[in-house]
Scaffold this motif. Structure first.
Motif, PDB file in Angstrom:
ATOM      1  N   PRO A  69       0.845  -1.204   0.000  1.00  0.00           N
ATOM      2  CA  PRO A  69       0.000   0.000   0.000  1.00  0.00           C
ATOM      3  C   PRO A  69       0.877   1.249   0.000  1.00  0.00           C
ATOM      4  O   PRO A  69       1.994   1.254   0.529  1.00  0.00           O
ATOM      5  CB  PRO A  69      -0.806  -0.129   1.286  1.00  0.00           C
ATOM      6  N   ASP A  74      -3.361  -6.544   0.672  1.00  0.00           N
ATOM      7  CA  ASP A  74      -4.556  -5.699   0.760  1.00  0.00           C
ATOM      8  C   ASP A  74      -5.339  -5.997   2.035  1.00  0.00           C
ATOM      9  O   ASP A  74      -5.825  -5.084   2.708  1.00  0.00           O
ATOM     10  CB  ASP A  74      -5.454  -5.922  -0.454  1.00  0.00           C
ATOM     11  N   LEU A  75      -5.465  -7.295   2.357  1.00  0.00           N
ATOM     12  CA  LEU A  75      -6.180  -7.668   3.579  1.00  0.00           C
ATOM     13  C   LEU A  75      -5.430  -7.186   4.803  1.00  0.00           C
ATOM     14  O   LEU A  75      -6.042  -6.692   5.766  1.00  0.00           O
ATOM     15  CB  LEU A  75      -6.372  -9.185   3.636  1.00  0.00           C
ATOM     16  N   TRP A 122      -9.964  -8.722  15.672  1.00  0.00           N
ATOM     17  CA  TRP A 122     -10.933  -7.636  15.754  1.00  0.00           C
ATOM     18  C   TRP A 122     -11.153  -7.213  17.199  1.00  0.00           C
ATOM     19  O   TRP A 122     -11.346  -8.045  18.086  1.00  0.00           O
ATOM     20  CB  TRP A 122     -12.275  -8.072  15.174  1.00  0.00           C
ATOM     21  N   GLN A 134      -3.512  -4.553   5.138  1.00  0.00           N
ATOM     22  CA  GLN A 134      -3.707  -3.117   5.313  1.00  0.00           C
ATOM     23  C   GLN A 134      -5.120  -2.821   5.780  1.00  0.00           C
ATOM     24  O   GLN A 134      -5.334  -1.976   6.661  1.00  0.00           O
ATOM     25  CB  GLN A 134      -3.411  -2.382   4.001  1.00  0.00           C
ATOM     26  N   HIS A 135      -6.092  -3.526   5.216  1.00  0.00           N
ATOM     27  CA  HIS A 135      -7.479  -3.300   5.615  1.00  0.00           C
ATOM     28  C   HIS A 135      -7.696  -3.646   7.085  1.00  0.00           C
ATOM     29  O   HIS A 135      -8.342  -2.878   7.816  1.00  0.00           O
ATOM     30  CB  HIS A 135      -8.414  -4.143   4.743  1.00  0.00           C
ATOM     31  N   GLU A 136      -7.185  -4.796   7.522  1.00  0.00           N
ATOM     32  CA  GLU A 136      -7.404  -5.212   8.901  1.00  0.00           C
ATOM     33  C   GLU A 136      -6.697  -4.282   9.881  1.00  0.00           C
ATOM     34  O   GLU A 136      -7.229  -3.977  10.960  1.00  0.00           O
ATOM     35  CB  GLU A 136      -6.939  -6.658   9.092  1.00  0.00           C
ATOM     36  N   ARG A 156     -14.212   0.788  15.123  1.00  0.00           N
ATOM     37  CA  ARG A 156     -13.730   0.543  13.767  1.00  0.00           C
ATOM     38  C   ARG A 156     -13.076   1.806  13.219  1.00  0.00           C
ATOM     39  O   ARG A 156     -13.556   2.914  13.439  1.00  0.00           O
ATOM     40  CB  ARG A 156     -14.896   0.123  12.873  1.00  0.00           C
ATOM     41  N   ALA A 157     -11.947   1.605  12.525  1.00  0.00           N
ATOM     42  CA  ALA A 157     -11.233   2.716  11.880  1.00  0.00           C
ATOM     43  C   ALA A 157     -11.040   3.861  12.855  1.00  0.00           C
ATOM     44  O   ALA A 157     -11.539   4.963  12.651  1.00  0.00           O
ATOM     45  CB  ALA A 157     -11.970   3.168  10.618  1.00  0.00           C
ATOM     46  N   ASP A 194      -4.703   5.063   5.505  1.00  0.00           N
ATOM     47  CA  ASP A 194      -6.159   5.025   5.562  1.00  0.00           C
ATOM     48  C   ASP A 194      -6.636   5.944   6.681  1.00  0.00           C
ATOM     49  O   ASP A 194      -6.166   5.847   7.824  1.00  0.00           O
ATOM     50  CB  ASP A 194      -6.635   3.602   5.815  1.00  0.00           C
ATOM     51  N   ALA A 250      -6.090  -1.094   9.337  1.00  0.00           N
ATOM     52  CA  ALA A 250      -6.817   0.172   9.339  1.00  0.00           C
ATOM     53  C   ALA A 250      -8.163   0.051  10.041  1.00  0.00           C
ATOM     54  O   ALA A 250      -8.533   0.909  10.850  1.00  0.00           O
ATOM     55  CB  ALA A 250      -7.009   0.658   7.899  1.00  0.00           C
ATOM     56  N   ALA A 251      -8.914  -1.004   9.736  1.00  0.00           N
ATOM     57  CA  ALA A 251     -10.275  -1.124  10.258  1.00  0.00           C
ATOM     58  C   ALA A 251     -10.308  -1.574  11.707  1.00  0.00           C
ATOM     59  O   ALA A 251     -11.176  -1.151  12.474  1.00  0.00           O
ATOM     60  CB  ALA A 251     -11.080  -2.097   9.395  1.00  0.00           C
TER      61      ALA A 251
END
Length: 234
Positions: free
Chosen positions: A37, A125-126, A91, A128-130, A101-102, A41, A132-133
């Motif tokens: 990335p 991608d996953l 999570w 970075q998403h995890e 979240r985020a 985010d 960030a979120a």
């Protein structure tokens, strides 16, 4: 929330590898070039509820890859490797099913983090998403978030569900496969998520704020008597 300590298991995992074949599989085919990335985010603007625990979400990779084998961005997971479980994410959970979240700006993860944890979470991608979120809601850095996730992942002896008899398979069999290999993991800390058509999608392990296994606050997903269909790949 009932609590079950896994501190000893985490300490052991930090000192030596697991002996079970599935948990010892710390190597995989990592792409020579990882598309990292390039931007941070941003956090969302929603108020975040207080954290009440964590969930370690494990995706059943054969099911995920079932219709994605020819998708280029999933080649590392679905073509170049043969995974069973992989980490979907760690999570931060909140009370009553809501969760933060985020929560903060998430700088892009770097090459070292991506390569180190690729065999646990085979998608940059996953990752970075995890981060960030979810990671920004409980950790100060991506390094801390993924290191904590990796300790939980390594301490867990992960069963290869493909060895189970497919005839009459139900959620109870899945829970037993985990608890028989992990004495500190209680059945009521295992949430089983299946698709609407009955195929297993994920197994989620509930933890408290000290990262000890704990009774899932929002139910267990599929009950023990619920039939489970299991895609084994191929």
């Amino acid at each position: 929330m009932q609590k079950y300590s896994i501190a000893a298991a985490l300490l052991l995992a930090a000192c030596q590898p697991q002996s079970a074949p599935e948990s010892a599989a710390t190597e995989c085919n990592i792409p020579a070039k990882l598309d990292l990335p390039t931007h941070a985010d941003r956090p969302d603007r929603k108020p975040d509820p207080p954290a009440s625990g964590y969930t370690l979400a494990l995706s059943w990779s054969p099911e995920f890859c079932r219709f994605r084998a020819d998708v280029p961005k999933h080649a590392g997971q679905c073509r170049d490797n043969d995974f069973t479980f992989i980490v979907h994410g760690l999570w931060v959970q909140g009370p009553r099913g809501d969760h933060p979240r985020a929560c903060a700006l998430a700088p892009p993860i770097g090459a070292e983090i991506a390569a180190r944890h690729y065999c646990m979470m085979p998608s940059v991608d996953l990752m970075q998403h995890e981060w960030a979120a979810h990671g920004t809601c409980g950790f100060d850095s991506a390094a801390d978030y993924f290191a904590t996730t990796a300790k939980l992942w390594t301490a867990l002896v992960r069963p290869d569900l493909r060895t189970l008899d497919p005839k009459g398979l139900d959620a109870s069999d899945i829970r037993t496969a985990f608890t028989s290999r992990n004495p500190d993991l209680p059945r009521d800390a295992i949430y089983i998520d299946r698709k609407n058509n009955g195929w297993l999608r994920e197994v989620r392990l509930c933890l408290d704020l000290d990262l000890a296994y704990a009774t899932c606050e929002d139910g267990l997903g599929a009950g023990d008597d619920t039939p489970i269909l299991l895609w084994r790949g191929g």
